[in-house]
Design a protein around this motif. Structure first.
Motif, PDB file in Angstrom:
ATOM      1  N   ALA A 304       0.853  -1.192   0.000  1.00 28.63           N
ATOM      2  CA  ALA A 304       0.000   0.000   0.000  1.00 28.63           C
ATOM      3  C   ALA A 304       0.885   1.237   0.000  1.00 28.63           C
ATOM      4  O   ALA A 304       2.014   1.205   0.486  1.00 28.63           O
ATOM      5  N   CYS A 305       0.371   2.318  -0.553  1.00 28.82           N
ATOM      6  CA  CYS A 305       1.153   3.544  -0.585  1.00 28.82           C
ATOM      7  C   CYS A 305       0.236   4.751  -0.584  1.00 28.82           C
ATOM      8  O   CYS A 305      -0.969   4.639  -0.816  1.00 28.82           O
ATOM      9  N   LEU A 306       0.804   5.902  -0.293  1.00 26.86           N
ATOM     10  CA  LEU A 306       0.062   7.162  -0.285  1.00 26.86           C
ATOM     11  C   LEU A 306       0.585   8.066  -1.390  1.00 26.86           C
ATOM     12  O   LEU A 306       1.793   8.132  -1.614  1.00 26.86           O
ATOM     13  N   SER A 307      -0.319   8.768  -2.046  1.00 27.11           N
ATOM     14  CA  SER A 307       0.074   9.724  -3.071  1.00 27.11           C
ATOM     15  C   SER A 307      -0.799  10.969  -2.942  1.00 27.11           C
ATOM     16  O   SER A 307      -1.980  10.872  -2.637  1.00 27.11           O
ATOM     17  N   ALA A 308      -0.200  12.125  -3.183  1.00 28.69           N
ATOM     18  CA  ALA A 308      -0.935  13.389  -3.139  1.00 28.69           C
ATOM     19  C   ALA A 308      -0.934  13.994  -4.532  1.00 28.69           C
ATOM     20  O   ALA A 308       0.122  14.289  -5.079  1.00 28.69           O
ATOM     21  N   PHE A 309      -2.084  14.150  -5.114  1.00 33.70           N
ATOM     22  CA  PHE A 309      -2.177  14.788  -6.412  1.00 33.70           C
ATOM     23  C   PHE A 309      -1.999  16.297  -6.266  1.00 33.70           C
ATOM     24  O   PHE A 309      -2.338  16.885  -5.233  1.00 33.70           O
ATOM     25  N   GLU A 310      -1.493  16.914  -7.316  1.00 38.81           N
ATOM     26  CA  GLU A 310      -1.299  18.360  -7.295  1.00 38.81           C
ATOM     27  C   GLU A 310      -2.610  19.076  -7.006  1.00 38.81           C
ATOM     28  O   GLU A 310      -2.638  20.078  -6.284  1.00 38.81           O
ATOM     29  N   SER A 311      -3.701  18.559  -7.563  1.00 42.99           N
ATOM     30  CA  SER A 311      -4.990  19.229  -7.380  1.00 42.99           C
ATOM     31  C   SER A 311      -5.371  19.316  -5.905  1.00 42.99           C
ATOM     32  O   SER A 311      -5.927  20.339  -5.465  1.00 42.99           O
ATOM     33  N   THR A 312      -5.083  18.270  -5.121  1.00 42.96           N
ATOM     34  CA  THR A 312      -5.429  18.332  -3.698  1.00 42.96           C
ATOM     35  C   THR A 312      -4.523  19.301  -2.954  1.00 42.96           C
ATOM     36  O   THR A 312      -4.950  19.962  -1.997  1.00 42.96           O
ATOM     37  N   ILE A 313      -3.291  19.435  -3.395  1.00 46.56           N
ATOM     38  CA  ILE A 313      -2.384  20.401  -2.759  1.00 46.56           C
ATOM     39  C   ILE A 313      -2.815  21.828  -3.060  1.00 46.56           C
ATOM     40  O   ILE A 313      -2.769  22.703  -2.198  1.00 46.56           O
ATOM     41  N   LEU A 314      -3.246  22.050  -4.298  1.00 45.82           N
ATOM     42  CA  LEU A 314      -3.734  23.382  -4.660  1.00 45.82           C
ATOM     43  C   LEU A 314      -4.939  23.755  -3.796  1.00 45.82           C
ATOM     44  O   LEU A 314      -5.063  24.895  -3.344  1.00 45.82           O
ATOM     45  N   LEU A 315      -5.836  22.791  -3.575  1.00 45.07           N
ATOM     46  CA  LEU A 315      -7.002  23.052  -2.731  1.00 45.07           C
ATOM     47  C   LEU A 315      -6.580  23.379  -1.298  1.00 45.07           C
ATOM     48  O   LEU A 315      -7.168  24.260  -0.655  1.00 45.07           O
ATOM     49  N   ALA A 316      -5.571  22.689  -0.804  1.00 42.50           N
ATOM     50  CA  ALA A 316      -5.091  22.960   0.561  1.00 42.50           C
ATOM     51  C   ALA A 316      -4.495  24.358   0.662  1.00 42.50           C
ATOM     52  O   ALA A 316      -4.738  25.088   1.641  1.00 42.50           O
ATOM     53  N   LEU A 317      -3.708  24.765  -0.334  1.00 43.34           N
ATOM     54  CA  LEU A 317      -3.116  26.108  -0.314  1.00 43.34           C
ATOM     55  C   LEU A 317      -4.196  27.176  -0.395  1.00 43.34           C
ATOM     56  O   LEU A 317      -4.117  28.225   0.280  1.00 43.34           O
ATOM     57  N   GLU A 318      -5.230  26.931  -1.210  1.00 37.74           N
ATOM     58  CA  GLU A 318      -6.337  27.886  -1.293  1.00 37.74           C
ATOM     59  C   GLU A 318      -7.105  27.940   0.027  1.00 37.74           C
ATOM     60  O   GLU A 318      -7.592  29.003   0.436  1.00 37.74           O
ATOM     61  N   HIS A 319      -7.215  26.792   0.695  1.00 42.51           N
ATOM     62  CA  HIS A 319      -7.887  26.752   2.000  1.00 42.51           C
ATOM     63  C   HIS A 319      -7.138  27.621   3.017  1.00 42.51           C
ATOM     64  O   HIS A 319      -7.768  28.366   3.789  1.00 42.51           O
ATOM     65  N   ILE A 320      -5.821  27.542   3.005  1.00 44.65           N
ATOM     66  CA  ILE A 320      -5.019  28.374   3.912  1.00 44.65           C
ATOM     67  C   ILE A 320      -5.212  29.849   3.584  1.00 44.65           C
ATOM     68  O   ILE A 320      -5.321  30.695   4.490  1.00 44.65           O
ATOM     69  N   ALA A 321      -5.271  30.182   2.291  1.00 44.29           N
ATOM     70  CA  ALA A 321      -5.482  31.585   1.902  1.00 44.29           C
ATOM     71  C   ALA A 321      -6.813  32.101   2.442  1.00 44.29           C
ATOM     72  O   ALA A 321      -6.901  33.247   2.913  1.00 44.29           O
ATOM     73  N   LYS A 322      -7.850  31.271   2.396  1.00 47.00           N
ATOM     74  CA  LYS A 322      -9.158  31.684   2.912  1.00 47.00           C
ATOM     75  C   LYS A 322      -9.123  31.848   4.430  1.00 47.00           C
ATOM     76  O   LYS A 322      -9.766  32.756   4.985  1.00 47.00           O
ATOM     77  N   LEU A 323      -8.389  30.954   5.118  1.00 48.42           N
ATOM     78  CA  LEU A 323      -8.258  31.108   6.568  1.00 48.42           C
ATOM     79  C   LEU A 323      -7.573  32.432   6.912  1.00 48.42           C
ATOM     80  O   LEU A 323      -7.966  33.126   7.850  1.00 48.42           O
TER      81      LEU A 323
END
Length: 701
Positions: A304-323
């Protein structure tokens, strides 16, 4: 971590110069940066074949290839592309990323739009196209994620509301295990003196974008004030959000059942990173965001492995901007993840344009973004660390020596302790890991202290830390090591120190290359062992999680919870292998390199290459064997076979990026040029011959 993280990302490699100076001595503590080398859009060396001009017909399947015994490309002849500008020089970038138009199967892409209000109508248009499906349509953001064939994506790119269409890449984490103490590292950077002066980050918030968090861990003392999760669920991915959906606005819990595999918590990286940042800034609040997904077919053994797509990272950065806009006083964001390899700033690379815009936006709002440099032991950094808007961090030990696995060079902003750091892991316990993933949160926490002491812009806070840091010079580059005692408590910085340049630096003495030995078959080294041995001078880091690119943390199903972390780093071979020899190594039970080591190498290749595995899959032993031993030996298949072998020779340590391949061309420039040609749909026979005869021939130091 207790798992091996295989890095999967295909960003541009930019490392330096050209004659197979193949074998090299085992990696030494990095200390010199390579001089800047041409980027992918600059003029290629004269000896590197360039793509045919518009209107020319590339060599097609079935064409004869140069055989052994033919003259080498460039031997007394002018080479294709000599003096010619490379594609993209002075030209507008096309909307559709190179190579996507020829994709016959569905490919996951990010469709960047002119404005958020265009998302719904463009998504509707995409759904009406044949062989296209909208897999993510976030609210109030200017992109959607689509899976579609090349024909459908090309049609979608004609819409004037679409700014660009590119692959939704992935990123990975960087850490390792051993024995150590967080307290001693806090003293090295002077955090204890800053705390004694009453500077502990009060009133500040730090954000950790990673693999989630154990918010109830006693180390955090209730300082985790907000959580969120963005986790993709298509293409075989399983959500790591506690609610099982693609997003969870209220939790980034790292103890969900999906995080556990064979009694091993795959999501412990984020808690460990957060624990370090909290130790530096104990009074600061913490925002934790989970951006990874779980995959259950990462290797042939059912890992098993974990992967982070760029799209989810972009959403996280936008979430921080809104905070931040909503009043949350976020001082810094921690990204202990990355993908690709860039020798210098990658601001102009189209594949990281969205990351750049989000990071620049946060910086303009007063939020510093801190990123890990990576653990490949080369001059440069992965994305997002290669972006000039990020504060990029490499690793040192408590003795200020640079571990051989830490990336280094002019793209770095700071060094910080990253060797044998003891920090929190899910379940209330602690673990010792090493890596630039561990160095990064030291700087994230330090920025929170700086913001409390003397509030200012990210530029001003970063400049203050760099000015006060202990200057470490290696070769022609000087990088400061974080020193809060000098920056906050007013103490004097430590005395400057000088270290020896690493073997692959232009500042190091050049080792003469030797001619091929046709009689002696290479004996490849076994590569990095699954766990550190007493003979190892320092532990090797597990690759950091990749964002916008794929983070892959692989755990064999038989791994016990108490097992030492599997180490993944370049090997120390002094020889190179041919494509046929690599095919033998990849075959189960036939080679001398362990399967686990080969898996590590394939992970490194998929991170560094643009072709593998975003265009051609070669992430497992089975898929790699098919590339090395293609059923049909077409022009494309032959080129990909030699290209993969060249990458594997780099991963095994038999050749450096700085190795001279032909007079002025280096391995790095050759690989960059060849991959650019391949992505544009051309397969010049000269490129195949060059890789076969000048990179993958049997050679030994």
């Amino acid at each position: 971590m207790r798992v091996r993280a295989l890095v999967a990302m295909a960003l541009v490699l930019t490392i330096a110069p050209a004659v197979p100076a193949l074998a090299e001595s085992p990696p030494a503590p990095p200390s010199a940066s390579a001089s800047p080398s041409p980027g992918p859009d600059e003029t290629a060396p004269a000896d590197v074949p360039a793509p045919p001009a518009d209107g020319e017909t590339p060599p097609g399947d079935g064409e004869s290839q140069p055989g052994d015994g033919e003259s080498q490309p460039g031997d007394g002849e002018s080479q294709p592309g000599d003096g010619e500008s490379q594609p993209g020089d002075g030209e507008p970038q096309p909307k559709l990323e190179a190579g996507l138009a020829s994709e016959s199967d569905g490919t996951r892409v990010i469709v960047e739009l002119a404005a958020p209000e265009e998302a719904a109508p463009v998504a509707g248009e995409a759904e009406r196209l044949p062989d296209a499906q909208v897999v993510l349509e976030p609210s109030d953001t200017s992109f959607i994620v689509v899976e579609g064939s090349g024909e459908s994506l090309a049609k979608l790119a004609e819409d004037p509301r679409v700014l660009s269409i590119r692959r939704d890449r992935t990123y990975s984490p960087a850490s390792l295990g051993s024995l150590g103490s967080l307290a001693s590292s806090l003293q090295v950077i002077g955090a204890d003196k800053a705390h004694a002066a009453g500077i502990k980050g009060e009133g500040q918030t730090i954000a950790i974008i990673d693999t989630g968090i154990d918010a109830d861990h006693p180390d955090f003392g209730g300082k985790v004030v907000e959580q969120a999760c963005f986790s993709a669920t298509d293409e075989g991915a399983q959500s790591l959000c506690p609610n099982g959906q693609t997003s969870d606005p209220g939790s980034a819990d790292a103890e969900t059942p999906a995080c556990v595999h064979e009694q091993v918590n795959l999501c412990d990286h984020g808690t460990h990173v957060a624990g370090i940042a909290h130790a530096v800034a104990p009074d600061a609040d913490i925002v934790a965001i989970q951006v990874f997904s779980r995959f259950n077919d990462c290797d042939e053994a059912g890992g098993a492995c974990l992967s982070a797509f760029e799209s989810t990272i972009l959403l996280a950065l936008e979430h921080i901007a809104k905070l931040k806009e909503g009043g949350r006083n976020v001082a810094a964001v921690n990204l202990s993840l990355g993908g690709g390899l860039y020798e210098s700033a990658c601001d102009t690379e189209p594949e990281v344009a969205s990351l750049k815009s989000r990071i620049d936006d946060l910086r303009a709002k007063g939020v510093a973004v801190v990123a890990a440099a990576g653990n490949e032991g080369v001059s440069g950094a992965g994305a997002p660390g290669c972006l000039s808007g990020a504060v990029t961090v490499g690793a040192t030990g408590d003795d200020d020596n640079i571990p051989y696995w830490s990336n280094y060079g002019s793209v770095l902003d700071l060094f910080a302790p990253g060797l044998e750091i003891d920090s929190a892991v899910p379940g209330g316990g602690h673990q010792v890991y090493s890596g630039t993933s561990m160095s990064t949160p030291f700087v994230t926490g330090a920025l929170a202290l700086m913001a409390q002491k003397a509030p200012g812009t990210p530029d001003a806070l970063e400049a203050a830390l760099k000015t006060a840091g202990r200057q470490i010079t290696y070769g022609s580059v000087t990088t400061p090591r974080l020193d809060l005692n000098a920056a906050i408590a007013g103490g004097a910085p430590g005395d400057p120190i000088t270290q020896t340049p690493p073997p692959d630096s232009p500042d190091s003495p050049e080792d003469p290359s030797e001619e091929p030995d046709p009689e002696t078959s290479p004996e490849p080294s076994s590569g990095p062992s699954p766990s550190p041995t007493p003979a190892d001078p320092v532990p090797t880091p597990i690759p950091l999680p990749t964002v916008t690119v794929t983070v892959t943390v692989t755990v064999p199903p038989t791994t016990p919870s108490t097992a030492a972390p599997t180490v993944c780093t370049r090997g120390k071979s002094t020889k190179t292998l041919t494509t046929a020899q690599w095919a033998t190594e990849i075959s189960r039970g036939k080679g001398t390199i362990p399967d686990a080591t080969l898996g590590c190498y394939l992970g490194l290749v998929s991170k560094a290459s643009k072709v593998f595995s975003e265009v051609t899959r070669a992430s497992t032993l089975g898929t790699a064997y098919k590339v090395l031993k293609p059923a049909k030996k077409t022009s494309k298949a032959k080129l990909e076979s030699e290209l993969l072998a060249a990458w594997l020779n780099w991963a095994n340590g038999g050749v450096n990026f700085t190795a001279k391949i032909k007079e002025t061309a280096t391995l790095k420039t050759v690989l960059t040029s060849v991959e650019k040609q391949h992505l544009k749909g051309t397969t010049p026979a000269a490129s195949t011959s060059l890789l076969k005869k000048q990179v993958n021939a049997r050679r030994a130091a």
